[in-house]
Design a protein around this motif. Structure first.
Motif, PDB file in Angstrom:
ATOM      1  N   ARG A 170      70.477  65.742  59.870  1.00 14.56           N
ATOM      2  CA  ARG A 170      69.690  65.870  61.077  1.00 14.56           C
ATOM      3  C   ARG A 170      69.910  66.685  62.172  1.00 14.56           C
ATOM      4  O   ARG A 170      69.015  67.484  62.875  1.00 14.56           O
ATOM      5  CB  ARG A 170      69.672  64.481  61.747  1.00 14.56           C
ATOM      6  CG  ARG A 170      68.748  63.965  62.870  1.00 14.56           C
ATOM      7  CD  ARG A 170      69.220  62.689  63.662  1.00 14.56           C
ATOM      8  NE  ARG A 170      70.248  63.200  64.274  1.00 14.56           N
ATOM      9  CZ  ARG A 170      70.469  63.784  65.538  1.00 14.56           C
ATOM     10  NH1 ARG A 170      69.201  64.321  66.054  1.00 14.56           N
ATOM     11  NH2 ARG A 170      71.402  64.374  66.404  1.00 14.56           N
ATOM     12  N   LEU A 171      71.284  67.186  62.277  1.00 21.12           N
ATOM     13  CA  LEU A 171      71.781  68.154  63.098  1.00 21.12           C
ATOM     14  C   LEU A 171      71.297  69.526  62.644  1.00 21.12           C
ATOM     15  O   LEU A 171      71.106  70.373  63.335  1.00 21.12           O
ATOM     16  CB  LEU A 171      73.145  68.174  63.134  1.00 21.12           C
ATOM     17  CG  LEU A 171      73.969  67.000  64.001  1.00 21.12           C
ATOM     18  CD1 LEU A 171      75.385  66.920  63.908  1.00 21.12           C
ATOM     19  CD2 LEU A 171      73.402  67.321  65.420  1.00 21.12           C
ATOM     20  N   SER A 172      71.285  69.778  61.228  1.00 26.27           N
ATOM     21  CA  SER A 172      70.640  70.940  60.856  1.00 26.27           C
ATOM     22  C   SER A 172      69.426  71.359  61.141  1.00 26.27           C
ATOM     23  O   SER A 172      69.081  72.398  61.605  1.00 26.27           O
ATOM     24  CB  SER A 172      71.179  71.157  59.329  1.00 26.27           C
ATOM     25  OG  SER A 172      70.227  70.472  58.625  1.00 26.27           O
ATOM     26  N   VAL A 173      68.477  70.475  61.131  1.00 28.81           N
ATOM     27  CA  VAL A 173      67.056  70.251  61.598  1.00 28.81           C
ATOM     28  C   VAL A 173      67.009  70.715  63.030  1.00 28.81           C
ATOM     29  O   VAL A 173      66.329  71.535  63.575  1.00 28.81           O
ATOM     30  CB  VAL A 173      66.180  69.083  61.111  1.00 28.81           C
ATOM     31  CG1 VAL A 173      65.032  69.232  61.611  1.00 28.81           C
ATOM     32  CG2 VAL A 173      66.167  69.095  59.688  1.00 28.81           C
TER      33      VAL A 173
ATOM     34  N   THR B 197      61.239  71.104  70.654  1.00 30.27           N
ATOM     35  CA  THR B 197      60.570  69.959  70.466  1.00 30.27           C
ATOM     36  C   THR B 197      61.275  68.878  70.701  1.00 30.27           C
ATOM     37  O   THR B 197      62.265  68.920  70.427  1.00 30.27           O
ATOM     38  CB  THR B 197      59.933  69.893  68.997  1.00 30.27           C
ATOM     39  OG1 THR B 197      59.191  68.460  68.954  1.00 30.27           O
ATOM     40  CG2 THR B 197      60.929  70.059  67.860  1.00 30.27           C
ATOM     41  N   ALA B 198      60.646  67.819  71.326  1.00 34.65           N
ATOM     42  CA  ALA B 198      61.525  66.550  71.613  1.00 34.65           C
ATOM     43  C   ALA B 198      61.683  65.861  70.533  1.00 34.65           C
ATOM     44  O   ALA B 198      62.842  64.967  70.656  1.00 34.65           O
ATOM     45  CB  ALA B 198      60.618  65.991  72.831  1.00 34.65           C
ATOM     46  N   THR B 199      60.627  65.834  69.603  1.00 32.68           N
ATOM     47  CA  THR B 199      60.805  65.066  68.325  1.00 32.68           C
ATOM     48  C   THR B 199      61.011  66.005  67.131  1.00 32.68           C
ATOM     49  O   THR B 199      60.237  67.003  66.894  1.00 32.68           O
ATOM     50  CB  THR B 199      59.536  64.319  67.930  1.00 32.68           C
ATOM     51  OG1 THR B 199      59.525  63.417  69.158  1.00 32.68           O
ATOM     52  CG2 THR B 199      59.638  63.402  66.462  1.00 32.68           C
ATOM     53  N   LEU B 200      62.066  65.953  66.524  1.00 33.03           N
ATOM     54  CA  LEU B 200      62.548  66.601  65.302  1.00 33.03           C
ATOM     55  C   LEU B 200      61.630  66.402  64.244  1.00 33.03           C
ATOM     56  O   LEU B 200      61.237  65.186  64.106  1.00 33.03           O
ATOM     57  CB  LEU B 200      63.889  66.514  65.057  1.00 33.03           C
ATOM     58  CG  LEU B 200      65.042  66.427  66.024  1.00 33.03           C
ATOM     59  CD1 LEU B 200      66.383  66.241  65.405  1.00 33.03           C
ATOM     60  CD2 LEU B 200      65.202  68.037  66.557  1.00 33.03           C
ATOM     61  N   PRO B 201      61.352  67.569  63.390  1.00 34.76           N
ATOM     62  CA  PRO B 201      60.689  67.437  62.242  1.00 34.76           C
ATOM     63  C   PRO B 201      61.325  66.818  61.163  1.00 34.76           C
ATOM     64  O   PRO B 201      61.460  67.446  59.911  1.00 34.76           O
ATOM     65  CB  PRO B 201      59.882  68.869  61.921  1.00 34.76           C
ATOM     66  CG  PRO B 201      61.200  69.872  62.502  1.00 34.76           C
ATOM     67  CD  PRO B 201      61.722  68.874  63.763  1.00 34.76           C
ATOM     68  N   ILE B 202      61.656  65.677  61.188  1.00 39.71           N
ATOM     69  CA  ILE B 202      62.402  64.944  60.163  1.00 39.71           C
ATOM     70  C   ILE B 202      62.305  63.418  60.266  1.00 39.71           C
ATOM     71  O   ILE B 202      62.133  62.985  61.172  1.00 39.71           O
ATOM     72  CB  ILE B 202      64.032  65.265  60.162  1.00 39.71           C
ATOM     73  CG1 ILE B 202      64.757  64.713  58.854  1.00 39.71           C
ATOM     74  CG2 ILE B 202      64.438  64.925  61.338  1.00 39.71           C
ATOM     75  CD1 ILE B 202      66.364  65.183  58.863  1.00 39.71           C
ATOM     76  N   SER B 203      61.931  62.876  59.276  1.00 37.57           N
ATOM     77  CA  SER B 203      61.640  61.517  59.002  1.00 37.57           C
ATOM     78  C   SER B 203      62.712  60.450  59.467  1.00 37.57           C
ATOM     79  O   SER B 203      63.657  60.659  58.808  1.00 37.57           O
ATOM     80  CB  SER B 203      61.072  61.179  57.562  1.00 37.57           C
ATOM     81  OG  SER B 203      60.647  59.788  57.596  1.00 37.57           O
ATOM     82  N   VAL B 204      62.357  59.697  60.179  1.00 35.08           N
ATOM     83  CA  VAL B 204      63.337  58.475  60.496  1.00 35.08           C
ATOM     84  C   VAL B 204      63.923  57.732  59.422  1.00 35.08           C
ATOM     85  O   VAL B 204      64.999  57.234  59.454  1.00 35.08           O
ATOM     86  CB  VAL B 204      62.693  57.582  61.826  1.00 35.08           C
ATOM     87  CG1 VAL B 204      61.861  56.654  61.185  1.00 35.08           C
ATOM     88  CG2 VAL B 204      63.879  56.875  62.425  1.00 35.08           C
ATOM     89  N   PHE B 205      63.018  57.702  58.437  1.00 31.56           N
ATOM     90  CA  PHE B 205      63.662  56.790  57.111  1.00 31.56           C
ATOM     91  C   PHE B 205      64.741  57.344  56.387  1.00 31.56           C
ATOM     92  O   PHE B 205      65.387  56.936  55.584  1.00 31.56           O
ATOM     93  CB  PHE B 205      62.234  56.859  56.161  1.00 31.56           C
ATOM     94  CG  PHE B 205      61.317  56.157  56.745  1.00 31.56           C
ATOM     95  CD1 PHE B 205      61.236  54.777  57.088  1.00 31.56           C
ATOM     96  CD2 PHE B 205      59.935  56.758  56.845  1.00 31.56           C
ATOM     97  CE1 PHE B 205      60.308  53.999  57.907  1.00 31.56           C
ATOM     98  CE2 PHE B 205      58.883  55.792  57.606  1.00 31.56           C
ATOM     99  CZ  PHE B 205      58.842  54.825  57.952  1.00 31.56           C
TER     100      PHE B 205
END
Length: 586
Positions: free
Chosen positions: A434-437, A445-453
């Motif tokens: 997540r940190l790499s993204v 962006t306020a929402t990272l382009p990575i799924s919460v799943f």
């Protein structure tokens, strides 16, 4: 006369104080009325805890580490106050009155919280998400009202949890084979209802908080608990009430004080010379550990006083061997107690930092936005799935293979510790991803382009761990404690949850101090996208592994028998086999 007695429960009374008639009192219906209180308690406490960190960060504008500590301190205090609730129930109020009073207290707390989240004067001004650094934090009055509401709720939770399970089991007679089976079924399903209440909290209640309003959600908690209280009170005539044997905490201190006063006295060579006033059928077998406590049973001048019924021992000067053995049994619980605390420290991350992680990730399914706090539904699902698989699949296979009905309580605890260790390791790897993204988008962006799943594995591993460790701990602390100290033992079990949350707060504070800096960076930065939460999770994985090894050492440790013990053993007053740690615990 014998026929009449068979319809009564020997150690229970009805609401009028007469011997309880088993045909009119107790059983599943009263127990179900009691479980309603537990479901509403879980709905309130967990519904607040799992989504509180987002409120503290997004609305009260507090740093993430401070918000996490507020949540863990709230939960820790809730479970720590179980000791106070248990003391009041055993010494003064009884379980019925304790449940009614503290349920009303929790209702008051959730109503206060609903008001504090509704009034604009009790919140700082709104602040745009991109301007967090300039947001005005909540002032002292605003935080004071919030703390008041939270700790009223914590007080109510503590009093409730200390007595609900015990009052539920009071509705069944252990001496009746049919009711004994029903009581075992009650224990097995009690945790299911706890999990069901949590499931409602992290789905329905969290959704209402985010989409309708927190004040509405907390108001629903107040109303549901009020209804549960009325339902609980409706069963007053059908409940069985057990007579209090006095506070076990007082009994423990009496043994310690008496032994300390006689610390310079020598123990007799003959165990039979020690004081005992319990009927032989109710005595606990003498054991040779913790000799210092045995001195409390040495008869000395001034140990007795006269009353209308003759001479009686002064409880702070002379204690029976059975009373001393009860204290010894509690002392033997402490090593297991100490090595299960760290699990609840890892559990605390699932309702604090993991929820904060979820708030930065893509959470939409089609047009539906999943509330960050509702991600803990995977945690609850893991518990329910694990319990179902264990009951329907693992237990039958284990019985076919070993001939035993299931894992022992210590084996379940060990499995829970292993799963939580893996859970923290997986959490560290997921956070690193997540940190790499977050670094690649550089805050655009306020929402990272990575799924919460991506977070599901850590929720499932720690959730499965809780299914094993909670049931294992509850079974261990109840079965290995003296009959008169089971409420105390349940409170001792719940303090592992309390201390786990407090250890989490302590670790967060230490890590923040050691790795942080004046600009709010470090492992636990004010904005987790700028921190190294993965390293914090890695630290917890290492601590969990060390703790698991300590647990194995405690379980398998067999104390050596000193020479003097062997000489006393020839008298035939006790079984040395009871001193084996592994055997006694299982």
């Amino acid at each position: 006369m014998d026929g009449k007695l068979s319809w009564t429960v020997s150690d229970a009374v009805d609401y009028k104080g007469f011997s309880a008639d088993r045909t009119k009192t107790g059983g599943w219906v009263p127990a179900a009325l009691i479980l309603g209180i537990e479901i509403c308690e879980r709905l309130s406490t967990m519904g607040i805890a799992v989504n509180l960190v987002t409120y503290l960060i997004g609305t009260m504008h507090l740093p993430s580490s401070t918000s996490a500590n507020i949540v863990t301190d709230f939960m820790g205090t809730s479970f720590l106050l179980c000791l106070l609730g248990g003391f009041l129930a055993d010494s003064f109020l009884g379980r019925y009155k304790t449940i009614a009073i503290f349920a009303a207290i929790q209702t008051l707390g959730t109503a206060t919280l609903a008001i504090s989240t509704k009034l604009p004067q009790l919140r700082p001004p709104p602040c745009h998400a991109t301007a967090n650094n300039n947001c005005k934090q909540a002032n002292g009055l605003q935080m004071g009202i919030l703390y008041l509401a939270l700790y009223i709720i914590a007080l109510g939770t503590g009093g409730l949890k200390s007595s609900v399970s015990g009052f539920g089991t009071d509705q069944f007679d252990e001496k009746d084979e049919k009711e004994k089976v029903q009581m075992a079924f009650f224990f097995n399903r009690f945790f299911f209802f706890v999990s069901f209440g949590t499931l409602l909290a992290v789905t329905v209640l969290v959704y209402l908080q985010d989409e309708v309003g927190r004040s509405w959600a907390y108001g629903i908690c107040s109303v549901s608990m009020l209804i549960a209280i009325l339902v609980f009170l409706s069963g007053t005539r059908r409940y069985r009430y057990k007579k209090s044997l006095g506070s076990p905490i007082v009994h423990i201190f009496q043994v310690i004080v008496a032994a300390t006063k006689k610390r310079k006295m020598d123990l007799p060579h003959n165990v039979g010379s020690l004081y005992e006033d319990i009927p032989e059928a109710s005595r606990i077998q003498y054991t040779y550990q913790f000799h210092f406590l045995d001195k409390a049973a040495i008869v000395a001048d001034g140990d007795f006083e006269k009353n209308t019924s003759g001479s009686v021992p002064k409880p702070w000067k002379l204690c029976s061997v059975t009373r001393i053995e009860e204290v010894k049994m509690m002392v033997r619980l402490l090593p297991i107690w100490a090595t299960t605390i760290i699990f609840w420290t890892t559990y605390a991350q699932m309702i604090t930092f993991s929820v904060e992680q979820a708030s930065t990730m893509k959470r939409s399914i089609g047009g539906f936005q999943i509330p960050a706090g509702s991600l803990t539904v995977f945690f609850v699902m893991a518990i329910l799935i694990t319990l179902a698989v264990y009951d329907r699949l693992i237990m039958p296979l284990w019985k076919m293979w070993t001939g035993k009905p299931g894992f022992t309580n210590l084996q379940r605890i060990a499995i829970g510790l292993v799963l939580s260790t893996f859970g923290m390791g997986v959490a560290a790897l997921c956070e690193k991803k997540r940190l790499s993204v977050a670094k690649s988008v550089s805050g655009t962006t306020a929402t990272l382009p990575i799924s919460v799943f991506l977070l599901i594995p850590q929720f499932f591993l720690v959730g499965s761990g809780e299914a094993f460790i909670y049931t294992g701990q509850l079974d261990f602390f109840i079965t290995q404690s003296p009959k008169g100290m089971k409420t105390m033992s349940t409170g001792l079990f719940l303090t592992t949850l309390s201390l786990g949350f407090f250890v989490s707060s302590f670790l967060v504070s230490i890590v923040k101090k050691i790795t942080g800096s004046k600009d709010g960076q470090g492992w636990l930065a004010d904005n987790i996208n700028n921190g190294r939460l993965d390293l914090f999770y890695g630290l917890l994985a290492i601590l969990s592994l060390i703790n698991f090894l300590a647990f194995l050492a405690v379980v398998c440790y067999k104390p050596k028998k000193p020479k003097s013990v062997l000489q006393m053993g020839n008298l035939g007053n006790g079984s040395l086999a009871d001193e084996k740690c592994c055997t006694a615990a299982e």
